[in-house]
Motif scaffolding. Structure first.
Motif, PDB file in Angstrom:
ATOM      1  N   SER A 161       8.536  11.155  14.720  1.00 52.90           N
ATOM      2  CA  SER A 161       7.762  10.212  13.908  1.00 52.90           C
ATOM      3  C   SER A 161       6.269  10.520  13.934  1.00 52.90           C
ATOM      4  CB  SER A 161       8.005   8.773  14.370  1.00 52.90           C
ATOM      5  OG  SER A 161       7.542   8.586  15.702  1.00 52.90           O
ATOM      6  N   ALA A 162       5.816  11.280  14.912  1.00 49.69           N
ATOM      7  CA  ALA A 162       4.397  11.662  14.965  1.00 49.69           C
ATOM      8  C   ALA A 162       3.994  12.489  13.754  1.00 49.69           C
ATOM      9  CB  ALA A 162       4.110  12.430  16.244  1.00 49.69           C
ATOM     10  N   GLN A 163       4.957  13.119  13.091  1.00 46.22           N
ATOM     11  CA  GLN A 163       4.661  13.941  11.918  1.00 46.22           C
ATOM     12  C   GLN A 163       4.509  13.125  10.635  1.00 46.22           C
ATOM     13  OE1 GLN A 163       7.530  17.155  11.532  1.00 46.22           O
ATOM     14  NE2 GLN A 163       7.981  17.065  13.710  1.00 46.22           N
ATOM     15  N   LEU A 164       4.994  11.884  10.628  1.00 45.04           N
ATOM     16  CA  LEU A 164       5.089  11.132   9.376  1.00 45.04           C
ATOM     17  C   LEU A 164       3.737  10.857   8.711  1.00 45.04           C
ATOM     18  CD1 LEU A 164       8.007   8.658  10.202  1.00 45.04           C
ATOM     19  CD2 LEU A 164       8.077  11.045   9.419  1.00 45.04           C
ATOM     20  N   PRO A 165       2.699  10.451   9.454  1.00 43.44           N
ATOM     21  CA  PRO A 165       1.410  10.245   8.783  1.00 43.44           C
ATOM     22  C   PRO A 165       0.858  11.520   8.141  1.00 43.44           C
ATOM     23  CG  PRO A 165       1.432   9.147  10.905  1.00 43.44           C
ATOM     24  CD  PRO A 165       2.656  10.010  10.858  1.00 43.44           C
ATOM     25  N   VAL A 166       1.055  12.657   8.803  1.00 43.14           N
ATOM     26  CA  VAL A 166       0.581  13.929   8.241  1.00 43.14           C
ATOM     27  C   VAL A 166       1.338  14.258   6.951  1.00 43.14           C
ATOM     28  CG1 VAL A 166       0.343  16.395   8.675  1.00 43.14           C
ATOM     29  CG2 VAL A 166      -0.060  14.760  10.530  1.00 43.14           C
ATOM     30  N   ILE A 167       2.653  14.036   6.965  1.00 45.52           N
ATOM     31  CA  ILE A 167       3.455  14.292   5.767  1.00 45.52           C
ATOM     32  C   ILE A 167       3.017  13.385   4.627  1.00 45.52           C
ATOM     33  CG2 ILE A 167       5.781  14.105   4.811  1.00 45.52           C
ATOM     34  CD1 ILE A 167       6.823  14.935   7.580  1.00 45.52           C
ATOM     35  N   ALA A 168       2.776  12.119   4.932  1.00 46.49           N
ATOM     36  CA  ALA A 168       2.341  11.181   3.893  1.00 46.49           C
ATOM     37  C   ALA A 168       1.008  11.610   3.288  1.00 46.49           C
ATOM     38  CB  ALA A 168       2.243   9.770   4.469  1.00 46.49           C
ATOM     39  N   ASP A 169       0.101  12.084   4.130  1.00 46.99           N
ATOM     40  CA  ASP A 169      -1.205  12.503   3.627  1.00 46.99           C
ATOM     41  C   ASP A 169      -1.112  13.764   2.775  1.00 46.99           C
ATOM     42  OD1 ASP A 169      -2.511  10.391   4.827  1.00 46.99           O
ATOM     43  OD2 ASP A 169      -2.999  11.504   6.653  1.00 46.99           O
ATOM     44  N   SER A 170      -0.212  14.670   3.160  1.00 46.61           N
ATOM     45  CA  SER A 170      -0.097  15.916   2.406  1.00 46.61           C
ATOM     46  C   SER A 170       0.664  15.723   1.093  1.00 46.61           C
ATOM     47  CB  SER A 170       0.585  16.986   3.250  1.00 46.61           C
ATOM     48  OG  SER A 170       1.931  16.650   3.497  1.00 46.61           O
ATOM     49  N   ALA A 171       1.476  14.678   1.013  1.00 45.64           N
ATOM     50  CA  ALA A 171       2.320  14.472  -0.172  1.00 45.64           C
ATOM     51  C   ALA A 171       1.495  14.309  -1.439  1.00 45.64           C
ATOM     52  CB  ALA A 171       3.213  13.254   0.031  1.00 45.64           C
ATOM     53  N   CYS A 172       0.364  13.623  -1.332  1.00 44.59           N
ATOM     54  CA  CYS A 172      -0.460  13.386  -2.516  1.00 44.59           C
ATOM     55  C   CYS A 172      -1.382  14.568  -2.816  1.00 44.59           C
ATOM     56  CB  CYS A 172      -1.284  12.114  -2.353  1.00 44.59           C
ATOM     57  SG  CYS A 172      -2.423  12.138  -0.960  1.00 44.59           S
ATOM     58  N   ALA A 173      -1.471  15.524  -1.896  1.00 49.18           N
ATOM     59  CA  ALA A 173      -2.366  16.662  -2.085  1.00 49.18           C
ATOM     60  C   ALA A 173      -1.660  17.870  -2.693  1.00 49.18           C
ATOM     61  CB  ALA A 173      -3.007  17.050  -0.749  1.00 49.18           C
ATOM     62  N   PRO A 227       0.827  -1.217   0.000  1.00 44.32           N
ATOM     63  CA  PRO A 227       0.000   0.000   0.000  1.00 44.32           C
ATOM     64  C   PRO A 227       0.854   1.257   0.000  1.00 44.32           C
ATOM     65  CG  PRO A 227      -0.890  -1.611   1.535  1.00 44.32           C
ATOM     66  CD  PRO A 227       0.423  -2.153   1.075  1.00 44.32           C
ATOM     67  N   ALA A 228       0.505   2.190  -0.867  1.00 46.89           N
ATOM     68  CA  ALA A 228       1.357   3.354  -1.106  1.00 46.89           C
ATOM     69  C   ALA A 228       1.550   4.208   0.147  1.00 46.89           C
ATOM     70  CB  ALA A 228       0.768   4.195  -2.230  1.00 46.89           C
ATOM     71  N   ARG A 229       0.481   4.491   0.870  1.00 49.15           N
ATOM     72  CA  ARG A 229       0.610   5.372   2.043  1.00 49.15           C
ATOM     73  C   ARG A 229       1.505   4.743   3.101  1.00 49.15           C
ATOM     74  NH1 ARG A 229      -1.850   6.163   7.006  1.00 49.15           N
ATOM     75  NH2 ARG A 229      -2.008   8.355   7.705  1.00 49.15           N
ATOM     76  N   SER A 230       1.316   3.456   3.361  1.00 50.80           N
ATOM     77  CA  SER A 230       2.166   2.768   4.333  1.00 50.80           C
ATOM     78  C   SER A 230       3.619   2.773   3.881  1.00 50.80           C
ATOM     79  CB  SER A 230       1.687   1.327   4.527  1.00 50.80           C
ATOM     80  OG  SER A 230       0.391   1.288   5.069  1.00 50.80           O
ATOM     81  N   ALA A 231       3.824   2.583   2.583  1.00 41.77           N
ATOM     82  CA  ALA A 231       5.189   2.562   2.052  1.00 41.77           C
ATOM     83  C   ALA A 231       5.863   3.913   2.204  1.00 41.77           C
ATOM     84  CB  ALA A 231       5.177   2.137   0.592  1.00 41.77           C
ATOM     85  N   LEU A 232       5.112   4.995   1.958  1.00 40.08           N
ATOM     86  CA  LEU A 232       5.701   6.318   2.093  1.00 40.08           C
ATOM     87  C   LEU A 232       6.048   6.609   3.558  1.00 40.08           C
ATOM     88  CD1 LEU A 232       6.652   8.985   1.030  1.00 40.08           C
ATOM     89  CD2 LEU A 232       4.264   9.780   0.969  1.00 40.08           C
ATOM     90  N   ILE A 233       5.190   6.211   4.480  1.00 38.42           N
ATOM     91  CA  ILE A 233       5.504   6.386   5.898  1.00 38.42           C
ATOM     92  C   ILE A 233       6.777   5.613   6.254  1.00 38.42           C
ATOM     93  CG2 ILE A 233       4.738   5.885   8.255  1.00 38.42           C
ATOM     94  CD1 ILE A 233       1.882   6.494   7.321  1.00 38.42           C
ATOM     95  N   ALA A 234       6.919   4.406   5.722  1.00 37.85           N
ATOM     96  CA  ALA A 234       8.124   3.617   5.983  1.00 37.85           C
ATOM     97  C   ALA A 234       9.360   4.266   5.370  1.00 37.85           C
ATOM     98  CB  ALA A 234       7.950   2.205   5.433  1.00 37.85           C
TER      99      ALA A 234
END
Length: 227
Positions: free
Chosen positions: A185-197, A146-153
């Motif tokens: 690391s708390a910032q990583l999910p937010v960064i992943a979500d904003s990357a595609c936007a 999954p792309a979002r999980s991969a970007l967080i990793a």
């Protein structure tokens, strides 16, 4: 591919044991220590957090997302274009060498492990001067992660390497390093979500202080890292 196997492949890609040489680079952090900008846990968190927020989140992460989309669509022109764009944004000779050396190492590994069909391997071979995010995105697509999980990793691997570099060069203790990882690391999910936007016109890595210190590292007298 099953969800569990995709997770195992993702952990393998994000592992510090992945033989691409990430441990040998600090991306300017060592130069920041030499200059006195980073001198303790608090300043290390500020430095790493700023690079994450103003360079990685605004350019590297959204470029990775575009590379993933291009590989998924079989758009080889798109892969080549975004690979070239990412390479062109590396501000110093050491940063460019890092992106290319790690990309080459991961490309060679993926070509040799016997996991992919000949068509996929031919696509991978065709990308000239492949960078690390382009090679990483290829593996993610082919392993159906999954792309979002991969970007967080991907972001986690970057962050972990920065913290490991801080432990060696500041130096910091292991507990301080774990606190840094928990905080940043708390910032990583937010960064992943904003990357595609982010739109193409919004991509930016204007970080002059970071670029200057990365350049200074090239002539630093004593150093542990290659960038």
């Amino acid at each position: 591919m099953s969800t569990d196997l995709a997770l195992a492949r993702l952990l393998q890609l994000a592992s510090p044991t992945l033989p691409v040489g990430a441990y040998s680079y600090s991306q300017g952090l060592e130069a920041a220590v030499e200059a006195g900008v980073v001198r303790d846990a608090a300043s290390a968190q500020a430095w790493i957090g700023d690079v994450l927020a103003y360079a990685v989140a605004r350019l590297e992460a959204p470029v990775w997302w575009r590379l993933h989309a291009a590989w998924s669509a079989g758009d080889m022109e798109g892969v080549a274009r975004w690979n070239d764009i990412f390479r062109s944004t590396r501000e110093s000779a050491e940063l460019r060498a890092e992106a290319l050396q790690m990309g080459y190492s991961l490309q060679r590994l993926l070509l040799e492990i016997g996991e992919f069909d000949e068509h996929s391997l031919a696509q991978l071979r065709d990308i000239a001067n492949i960078t690390f995010p382009a090679a990483f995105a290829f593996a993610v697509v082919k392993w159906e992660i999954p792309a979002r999980s991969a970007l967080i990793a991907y972001l986690w691997a970057w962050l972990e390497n920065q913290v490991m570099a801080a432990l060696k060069s500041v130096p910091l203790g292991q507990t301080e390093g774990q606190r840094l990882l928990l905080a940043l690391s708390a910032q990583l999910p937010v960064i992943a979500d904003s990357a595609c936007a982010l739109g193409d016109e919004d991509l930016c890595n204007y970080t002059p202080g970071f670029a200057i210190l990365c350049s200074r590292h090239e002539t630093q007298y004593s150093r542990l890292f290659r960038s």
